[in-house]
Design an enzyme around this catalytic site. Structure first.
Site, PDB file in Angstrom:
ATOM      1  N   SER A 119     -23.769  17.937 -82.442  1.00 39.68           N
ATOM      2  CA  SER A 119     -23.590  16.742 -83.206  1.00 39.68           C
ATOM      3  C   SER A 119     -24.507  16.796 -84.405  1.00 39.68           C
ATOM      4  CB  SER A 119     -24.481  15.493 -82.228  1.00 39.68           C
ATOM      5  OG  SER A 119     -24.900  14.380 -83.053  1.00 39.68           O
TER       6      SER A 119
ATOM      7  N   TYR B 163     -31.839  12.586 -77.797  1.00 40.98           N
ATOM      8  CA  TYR B 163     -30.364  12.930 -77.923  1.00 40.98           C
ATOM      9  C   TYR B 163     -30.269  14.293 -79.059  1.00 40.98           C
ATOM     10  CZ  TYR B 163     -25.581  13.104 -79.285  1.00 40.98           C
ATOM     11  OH  TYR B 163     -24.248  13.354 -79.516  1.00 40.98           O
TER      12      TYR B 163
END
Length: 248
Positions: free
Chosen positions: A141, A154
């Protein structure tokens, strides 16, 4: 084309990036082995591929369970005789601020986003070492490249994947096993990720951002295809991908 006839395992294959990648690679002649937790969705993806003249099998599995990853590799070998590519794509993004102390969600992200990748590597590495070839692709990501409020855990899992994959590439080069690695850093891609966010404020912020900038997951599928389609002696290590209009 380098994709044709290759056996490709995809985790997180029941929706989003995994689903779109399966469709695209099947059209290009790859043989797909699909893994995810939701049987009905997997069956739908498989049937769509078969209806279009492609090849695909699936197995219900959980990337957090090492044996499930091993079983998926064994399925690929049983049906197609080998594995050429493993796309470790399963992921969760229940973002929240650290002050909310959502420990259960923190652990879920560590288990799926980091341990899930490690489990996949553990399952496939012996095969790739033995055949002295193979490719491992992961979905990270942009949170694995830059920090932002609400994305601490995350982001930590995605930063970890960056280092893990680079070291894997380096060690393979040193050991002469010819394993190619690619890590993809998507920005705002319209998938089911937002559905895992339980923090009301963080969810609202992300919904607004994705409504403004989000693009289709098939944009990432094309990147996966590009990475696979390179000659065996060419490794493209990283791809940062997102909407042209998003300032990230």
């Amino acid at each position: 084309m380098a994709i044709k006839e290759k056996v490709v395992i995809i985790t997180g294959a029941s929706s989003g990036i995994g689903e779109e990648t399966a469709y695209l690679l099947a059209k290009k002649g790859a043989k797909l082995v699909l893994g995810a937790r939701r049987e009905e969705k997997l069956r739908t993806v498989q049937q769509t591929i078969l209806n279009q003249g492609g090849e695909a099998v699936f197995q219900v599995m959980d990337v957090t369970k090492p044996q499930d990853n091993t079983s998926l590799v064994e399925l690929a070998k049983k049906v197609y005789g080998k594995v050429d590519v493993m796309f470790l794509n399963a992921g969760l993004m229940p973002n929240s601020r650290l002050s909310e102390l959502k420990m259960t969600e923190w652990n879920q992200m560590i288990d799926v986003n980091l341990k899930g990748v490690l489990n996949g590597i553990e399952a496939i590495l012996p095969e790739f070492i033995k055949q002295k070839s193979g490719q491992i692709i992961t979905t990270s990501s942009v949170a694995g490249l830059k920090a932002y409020p609400g994305g601490a855990v995350y982001g930590a899992t995605k930063w970890a994947i960056r280092d893990l994959m680079e070291v894997l590439r380096m060690e393979s080069a040193e050991e002469g096993t010819n394993i190619r690695t690619s890590t993809i850093y998507p920005a705002a891609i319209n998938t089911e990720l937002l559905s895992t966010i339980s923090s009301e404020k963080v969810l609202n912020d992300f919904q607004q951002m994705y409504a403004q900038y989000g693009i289709s997951p098939d944009s990432i599928a094309r990147i996966v295809a590009f990475a696979i389609d390179q000659p065996d002696d060419v490794n493209v290590t990283e791809f940062t991908v997102g909407p042209t209009t998003q300032p990230w």
